[in-house]
Design an enzyme around this catalytic site. Structure first.
Site, PDB file in Angstrom:
ATOM      1  N   ASP A  16       0.747  -1.059  -0.438  1.00 59.52           N
ATOM      2  CA  ASP A  16      -0.047   0.325   0.150  1.00 59.52           C
ATOM      3  C   ASP A  16       0.621   1.287   0.298  1.00 59.52           C
ATOM      4  O   ASP A  16       2.028   1.459  -0.283  1.00 59.52           O
ATOM      5  CB  ASP A  16      -0.938  -0.062   1.152  1.00 59.52           C
ATOM      6  N   GLN A  17       0.178   2.235   0.133  1.00 61.22           N
ATOM      7  CA  GLN A  17       1.324   3.625   0.227  1.00 61.22           C
ATOM      8  C   GLN A  17       1.942   4.006   1.174  1.00 61.22           C
ATOM      9  O   GLN A  17       2.701   4.374   0.985  1.00 61.22           O
ATOM     10  CB  GLN A  17      -0.165   4.423   0.709  1.00 61.22           C
TER      11      GLN A  17
END
Length: 142
Positions: A16-17
């Site tokens: 994810d980010q």
């Protein structure tokens, strides 16, 4: 008790980010572990589906301990936690290469007819699977 082990290389697309494995990907890895366990027992989930039987998830739980990141390897360990002839609970531990636990969890399943979702008795429909699950399931501690 049989414990199946599957190594998975963490891909960039699975993060994810924040740069850690997105939580839902652990559920996919649990599926990989279940499939590996079934194969280690000498059976094929794909063949069971061709026979008109599916095994939907009834319940799933995951406890996140430490993040895995891109470039690391996940070690997925899977076993039969509980089995009663109709329902199966698989246990999971997903660890880093150094053995540090990243995620633990379980999933509960039943086998049902694909067309009607009516539960079936594994013991009656797949007696060899039943015998293997009885033999390899986790035994209660005394």
């Amino acid at each position: 008790m049989l414990v199946s082990t599957k190594e998975i290389a963490v891909r960039y697309a699975e993060t994810d980010q924040m740069g850690v494995v997105y939580h839902a990907n652990y559920l996919v890895w649990m599926e990989v572990g279940r499939t590996a366990l079934i194969e280690d027992l000498g059976f094929s989930y794909a063949q069971m589906e061709r026979d008109g039987i599916i095994s939907p998830v009834l319940d799933i739980q995951a406890s996140y301990k430490k993040p895995l990141r891109y470039g690391e390897k996940a070690i997925v360990k899977t076993w039969i936690e509980e089995y009663d002839g109709i329902r199966i609970t698989y246990g999971y531990e997903i660890s880093k290469e150094d053995g540090e636990l990243a995620v633990s969890g379980f999933s509960k399943h039943a086998c049902v007819l694909k067309d009607s979702f009516r539960p079936i008795s594994i013991k009656k429909k797949f007696p060899t699977w039943h015998q293997a699950y009885e033999k390899e399931k986790k035994q209660p501690e005394q």
